[in-house]
Design an enzyme around this catalytic site. Sequence first.
Site, PDB file in Angstrom:
ATOM      1  N   THR A 139      10.104  -8.149  34.280  1.00 25.53           N
ATOM      2  CA  THR A 139       9.153  -8.777  33.359  1.00 25.53           C
ATOM      3  C   THR A 139       7.716  -8.475  33.741  1.00 25.53           C
ATOM      4  O   THR A 139       6.858  -8.298  32.872  1.00 25.53           O
ATOM      5  CB  THR A 139       9.364 -10.301  33.339  1.00 25.53           C
ATOM      6  OG1 THR A 139      10.678 -10.583  32.842  1.00 25.53           O
ATOM      7  CG2 THR A 139       8.348 -10.996  32.456  1.00 25.53           C
ATOM      8  N   THR A 157      12.942 -11.057  37.717  1.00 26.26           N
ATOM      9  CA  THR A 157      13.316 -12.307  38.385  1.00 26.26           C
ATOM     10  C   THR A 157      14.807 -12.624  38.289  1.00 26.26           C
ATOM     11  O   THR A 157      15.336 -13.336  39.145  1.00 26.26           O
ATOM     12  CB  THR A 157      12.537 -13.491  37.802  1.00 26.26           C
ATOM     13  OG1 THR A 157      12.842 -13.628  36.405  1.00 26.26           O
ATOM     14  CG2 THR A 157      11.037 -13.293  37.969  1.00 26.26           C
TER      15      THR A 157
END
Length: 310
Positions: free
Chosen positions: A12, A83
């Site tokens: 991300t 993540t």
Amino acid sequence: MKNILLIATGGTIAARETEHGLRPALTAEDMRTAIGATGSTIAVVDLLSLDSTNIAPCHWQMIARKVADCRTDYDGFIITHGTDTMAYTAAALYYMLEHIDRPVVLTGSQRPLGRDGSDAEGNLRLAYEAACSGFAGVCLAFGGRLIHGNAAKKIHSLADDAFRSIGRTEIDLTAPVALTAPFRLHDALDTRVAVLRLYPGMNPVAVDAHIAAGYRGIILEGYGLGSVPGDDAEESFLPTLDRARTRACTIVLTTQCIYDGADITRYEVGVRAAELGALSGGTLPIEALYPLLMQRLAETPEGETVKTLL
């Protein structure tokens, strides 16, 4: 002046919008610019550009080998990563880069770098601080926390403070780290490992099917302290554990609970399993047990089980 290597793998933190949603697009150079460091030299490598959902054990090997190859050329390493599987990668590197004598710091973000209100810049700077410190080992830097590589778990899907340390205290960069042994790279992984989550009424045939399919290791996420159904249950798992032992399949019992870990010495259902060769996962989260068992199996001869995870 510190020499730091920043290795980008996607995630991300590097994402940009596409017609199908967020996808990694930024480079390691973008990450270096965001850190804005003046007291060191940061070299960059674009190793991967993947959503971390697509990260696999072969990518852990790529990252570990890159760090090992460059270990003596740099004072510290920053690895930017998505993540969702960052805790798995951190744990894999923790065990693969045994006794690494400098910081290897994984970080990422919940919102892309450059987006208003992004947590990316803060996490990158925390990772940079750790990479320039006297810490030695693999850790995860996120949301103001520094977590040992084999203790991280993502407990929030969206919150900036997404990760917690399981079974270990967080890292204090002011505390000295004593090196006890020379560095060793463990880059072999046996991917014949499955993770199965127990649920009420589960038939042990699910475990038997994995044994029959040739898996060398199975991690069972049991209840409470790691218990699995015994002789008083409608479907006892004990005969299956016995078959696993005869087929040289290592069984590890862990807990579905987040905190306090597994202990299969307290209740009869755990003790009976241990008598049949099952190992306890202790306080390690599943994100650490999974790559650890892969690494241990790779160093255990075919036809034999892992005798200890310590």
